[in-house]
Design an enzyme around this catalytic site. Structure first.
Site, PDB file in Angstrom:
ATOM      1  CG  ASP B 201      -0.342  -0.342   2.498  1.00  0.00           C
ATOM      2  OD1 ASP B 201       0.747  -0.957   2.495  1.00  0.00           O
ATOM      3  OD2 ASP B 201      -0.903   0.015   3.547  1.00  0.00           O
ATOM      4  CG  ASP B 202       3.258   2.762   3.383  1.00  0.00           C
ATOM      5  OD1 ASP B 202       2.131   3.319   3.429  1.00  0.00           O
ATOM      6  OD2 ASP B 202       3.962   2.561   4.389  1.00  0.00           O
ATOM      7  CE  LYS B 228       5.325  -6.157  -1.338  1.00  0.00           C
ATOM      8  NZ  LYS B 228       6.370  -5.589  -0.476  1.00  0.00           N
ATOM      9  CB  ILE B 230       2.640 -12.550   2.114  1.00  0.00           C
ATOM     10  CG1 ILE B 230       3.191 -11.911   3.384  1.00  0.00           C
ATOM     11  CG2 ILE B 230       3.757 -12.907   1.159  1.00  0.00           C
ATOM     12  CD1 ILE B 230       3.929 -12.907   4.277  1.00  0.00           C
ATOM     13  CG  ASP B 231       0.904  -8.720   5.570  1.00  0.00           C
ATOM     14  OD1 ASP B 231       1.458  -9.830   5.691  1.00  0.00           O
ATOM     15  OD2 ASP B 231       1.340  -7.686   6.094  1.00  0.00           O
ATOM     16  CE1 TYR B 269       3.786 -31.646  24.005  1.00  0.00           C
ATOM     17  CE2 TYR B 269       3.761 -33.025  22.044  1.00  0.00           C
ATOM     18  CZ  TYR B 269       4.345 -32.654  23.234  1.00  0.00           C
ATOM     19  OH  TYR B 269       5.485 -33.284  23.647  1.00  0.00           O
ATOM     20  NE  ARG B 278       3.840  -6.386  13.724  1.00  0.00           N
ATOM     21  CZ  ARG B 278       3.679  -6.916  14.930  1.00  0.00           C
ATOM     22  NH1 ARG B 278       2.843  -6.410  15.794  1.00  0.00           N
ATOM     23  NH2 ARG B 278       4.376  -7.970  15.291  1.00  0.00           N
ATOM     24  CD  GLU B 337       3.931 -10.408  12.560  1.00  0.00           C
ATOM     25  OE1 GLU B 337       3.375 -10.264  11.457  1.00  0.00           O
ATOM     26  OE2 GLU B 337       5.148 -10.306  12.728  1.00  0.00           O
ATOM     27  CE1 TYR B 442      11.660 -12.000   8.600  1.00  0.00           C
ATOM     28  CE2 TYR B 442      11.038 -13.133  10.618  1.00  0.00           C
ATOM     29  CZ  TYR B 442      11.379 -11.976   9.957  1.00  0.00           C
ATOM     30  OH  TYR B 442      11.427 -10.801  10.630  1.00  0.00           O
ATOM     31  CD  GLU B 443       8.999 -20.170   9.126  1.00  0.00           C
ATOM     32  OE1 GLU B 443       8.457 -19.060   8.963  1.00  0.00           O
ATOM     33  OE2 GLU B 443       9.148 -20.694  10.229  1.00  0.00           O
ATOM     34  NE  ARG B 445       9.709 -11.882   4.657  1.00  0.00           N
ATOM     35  CZ  ARG B 445      10.367 -10.770   4.976  1.00  0.00           C
ATOM     36  NH1 ARG B 445       9.688  -9.719   5.432  1.00  0.00           N
ATOM     37  NH2 ARG B 445      11.668 -10.681   4.877  1.00  0.00           N
TER      38      ARG B 445
END
Lengths: 575, 575
Positions: B201-202, B228, B230-231, B269, B278, B337, B442-443, B445
């Protein structure tokens, strides 16, 4: 691109409602990959497609202390290994129906379900009318006689799927005389001809003891083990690899490859990746061979060279400084989960701390630290404060320090930061450092088995059933010649006692299958050692990508196995 | 299984040594998947395979405050959207050679390389003899005129590969008059006809400002943006999805699916999985739709309902208790996140802490806490001690609390433990609880782009080049109708100003492209909300498995996009 939110799972529709167990895959939908893997057809070694008979090798011994092992296994010690070979007689094996039990023991490894479907399909093919019981929740299921009868419908949705959820697993052991008695009762109650124990080193030791015990009591129940563990530390000449190792490493290597590309793209992070594998560093080594990281710490080398944490930190910092001079302020570092256990000085510190904390009150002023030996005190002061606190505060129910809880990758990042800051002050380093920590563990234990593990496990299951069908007991199923096409794979069994040594515990000899550690003279480590200096300063990153099930890239085998097979082949040629 | 340690990378041998940049993929070997993806042929929308012309829509407005946007973009405001349609004239577009620059801006997203190869291939096809410059290291590369001329050999090894390492990325912004001046100088020096800005966006707001600036200075350089992130939070009616979202979610969903099978297999578990993203929770929502976890927290819902951390904890604990009664002491929980940023009371606490810590000394006795408002004090005391310490000790260079450093998943585990212990004391809960924390970030991106992202990005690159070729500026490339076969995808561009609103910063209006948040009335959230109660207590886990590049399972598209397309189609039908 055909829109498809979720497709009806073939399995679910084909399966009668009564067959559904509480924990089973009852969802009305499954993913496309799940559905497609269910239908994946598996090849078998040729010998399993024809009438076969068993041929025996010479009598076996043990991995150590044969006299003690012979005493512990009076009925089974010395058994020869068994190999399946084609037979021209069609009736080499009896057509008798069998009642077989199977149990999954310990941590998950991709391919466990295929061992079970291999057993099932063998029985359907060679002993139609047989019954297969799946003991639920690991060895406890045997002791409590908690089981599910495995039918064609029941096992169908688990074909080529990850996880152990068909019958679940557990970590109980069959150890005490009462527990052996319970196992006998189950064997008698279900009229078991055989039991297949799918597990790691401990579980296979247990399988051997069960086999010996059943034999000594004149029970007809025979026991065959299967080599399972993603850690890759259960192997010997005749068992070239434990199942699950191939898949787990590929999953971790996929993630590492992604992180490497990320590191190179953004140019500002050092990724510290801790990998599962506490006792041995096979996973870390394999992932290094697949991806070419800048730094890889192998626990066995740390132990052999008696390195300290300071040594390890300095090695990492040296590489970071060298890379910084070359303009690279990023990188990827692999660390085995069990690193700390390999560092002698840490073991010493932990032992002293356990002793002190059990008997002393810890004063705020830190006077208690005077009880530490000088070297341990020095190490303690070297550790980051968060780790010091963790050592002091987090104790297990026995009051012992919980080493396993320490996030080694974060500890190393902090120690590296301190050392880099020092070098910066001394004008020996000018770069920027940002550490990112990762732990790849649970993600890899339950992935869909690779084509290699799918096929290997299916053959192991077939082998286990064939061995039971031929009246064998006390063997571990072994499938070999894995570098060749599947049709040429060899199939047989190896005496569990031949893998064993003894350990002295509480004044008694206990049989153990020794974990196979990374051999510093072995081909995989030597390959790594010959490349690591180049990988350190040049960026030779390789991104393996996600496991593929279809197409030319779907047939890869892990490097460790290939290198070991290559070394074996060379040894044979030289001899 | 053909043994293959590593195969010679076609790219490396085909590529002259002089073309090798310092950070480029120079390794002599690459993985089989890397090599096979390089050769993967991509389909194009039909309109890009034929002669085409541009048709325009009606004049556009802005997402908000059109009068202010019109003032900020006097030359560009109101531009219509552009659509490519087939043309019978063969010369609809001039044959003139072009000089084009391209830049990657911000965090990596799978598919960025394909946008670049799309631009390159368009130029080869439609404007042979053109030049493509790749600005290195993000917008800083434009300002410093640091670039690489992208040749066929140079870009070859990056086809369909993850990461941004072909030319790397950066987070600098072109903001000040001096920086705009530097960009102008670069445009003039390289005689640029056009610039493609690939970013979020920026970066696309920046692309709009650059376009306006170049136009106002009568420079010929036109600017086109590409969506672009991923979010998934850069989208609008004409830009249905930002690239990278599809792949990243599939990678995370693979891992979540594995962890689910692990949870069900071991039965002991609770996995708390924090997912990247974010500002908005699209990734978490998409992963939930793909995998059906027991609990999913969506930040936008937390904010809308003004939930407190205690509310969130109680919700999780309620489900855990209910599941325990059903015999399930395991589960999987997804957390975005940015969760903490969505909780109003946390924002309040942070603001007060920043204020207090800037002016007060923090006394050991805790008297400083009296400066907190009662509600903030209550929240502070509710937080686990480790989090309290983190809030007090870890400050950014401005002295502010580093919210981003808080490991939300670990914080929630600790809060859940406390609440469960309380309920145990009250005899309201009898189960066992072991939390395992994960962060998947990070895995995802830099993974290999899925077939969807590969094809989508290639079309975006083609579209961006076509728009520049047609003399367009200030548009964001848009490829639509994505639920249809690739041949039917629509191609065009949308006025960047039409996505913008203004924000008041330092007394001035600044244009911003508003992040697209998860809409609680949107089809994806509604689908999730209609299922979550069932997922909570029943185990409807789905394991998507690794991304497949070949075969029937390789064509899946993410659920969010499909549901939104479906909702749009329904809206159209109703109208």
């Amino acid at each position: 691109m055909a829109p498809s939110l979720a497709i009806a799972c073939q399995a679910a529709t084909e399966r009668p409602a009564r067959a559904l167990a509480p924990t089973s895959r009852v969802a009305a939908v499954c993913s496309e990959v799940q559905a497609s893997r269910i239908g994946h057809k598996l090849d078998l070694p040729s010998v399993l497609k024809t009438p076969f008979k068993i041929v025996h090798g010479p009598p076996s011994s043990s991995a150590g202390n044969p006299a003690e092992i012979a005493k512990l296994f009076p009925h089974l010690f010395g058994q020869p290994s068994a190999s399946l070979v084609p037979s021209d007689a069609t009736s080499a094996v009896s057509k008798q129906n069998l009642k077989i039990g199977v149990v999954l023991s310990g941590g998950q490894a991709p391919g466990g379900h295929n061992v079970i479907t291999g057993i099932f399909d063998y029985l359907q093919e060679h002993a139609k009318g047989s019954t297969l019981y799946g003991f639920r929740g690991g060895p406890a299921g045997i002791m409590k006689c908690k089981y599910t009868e495995l039918t064609s419908d029941y096992i169908h949705p688990y074909r080529n799927q990850g996880g152990f959820d068909m019958i679940c697993s557990g970590r109980d052991k069959i150890e005490t005389p009462e527990q052996f008695k319970q196992a006998e009762e189950t064997a008698l109650k279900l009229d078991l001809d055989g039991l297949v124990v799918i597990g790691g080193d401990d579980s296979n030791t247990n399988a051997g003891l069960l086999a010996e015990n059943f034999r000594s009591k004149n029970l007809k129940t025979r026991v065959i083990g299967c080599p399972k563990t993603i850690d890759g530390d259960l192997k010997c000449k005749e068992v070239p690899v434990s199942f699950g190792f191939d898949t787990a490493c590929k999953i971790y290597a996929e993630m590492i490859g992604n992180v490497m590309v990320d590191a190179r793209s953004s140019g500002k992070y050092y990724h510290f990746v801790r990998l599962m594998g506490r006792a041995a560093s096979h996973i870390t080594l394999e992932c290094a061979l697949q991806t070419h990281p800048n730094i890889t710490i192998i626990g066995e080398e740390v132990a052999m060279k008696k390195l300290t944490l300071k040594n390890v930190t300095d090695y990492i910092v040296d590489v970071i400084c060298k890379r910084s001079e070359l303009g690279y302020n990023y990188g990827v570092i692999l660390i085995p989960e069990g690193l700390i256990d390999f560092v002698p000085e840490v073991q010493q510190l932990i032992a002293e701390l356990n002793e002190i904390l059990a008997h002393e009150t810890v004063d705020e002023g830190g006077l208690w630290k005077n009880k530490l030996k000088p070297q341990s005190l020095q190490l303690f002061e070297f550790l980051p404060q968060a780790i010091q606190e963790q050592l002091m505060l987090e104790r297990d129910p026995h009051g012992n320090v919980q080493v396993a809880r320490i996030e080694t990758e974060k500890m190393l990042i902090q120690m590296v930061e301190v050392e880099l800051e020092k070098r910066k002050q001394e004008n020996r380093y000018k770069g920027g450092f940002q550490g990112q920590s990762h732990f790849f563990g649970y993600e890899g234990r339950c992935g869909f088995p690779s084509n290699f593990d799918s096929t290997y496990c299916y053959a192991l299951g077939y082998a286990a059933a064939a061995l039971l069908h031929c009246g064998k007991t006390g063997l571990i199923a072994s499938v070999g010649n894995l570098g060749a096409p599947v049709s040429d794979w060899t199939v047989g069994g190896t005496a569990l006692t031949s893998l064993m040594d003894v350990e002295r515990r509480h004044g008694k000899f206990k049989p153990v299958i020794k974990k196979a550690m990374v051999e510093l003279e072995g081909a995989p480590f030597k390959r790594f050692a010959s490349m690591r200096e180049e990988w350190a300063v040049k960026n030779r990153y390789i991104s393996p990508g996600p496991i593929q099930f279809v197409g030319p890239t779907s047939h890869a085998i892990n490097h460790t196995l290939l290198l070991e097979l290559g070394a074996q082949a060379r040894t044979r040629m030289i001899q």
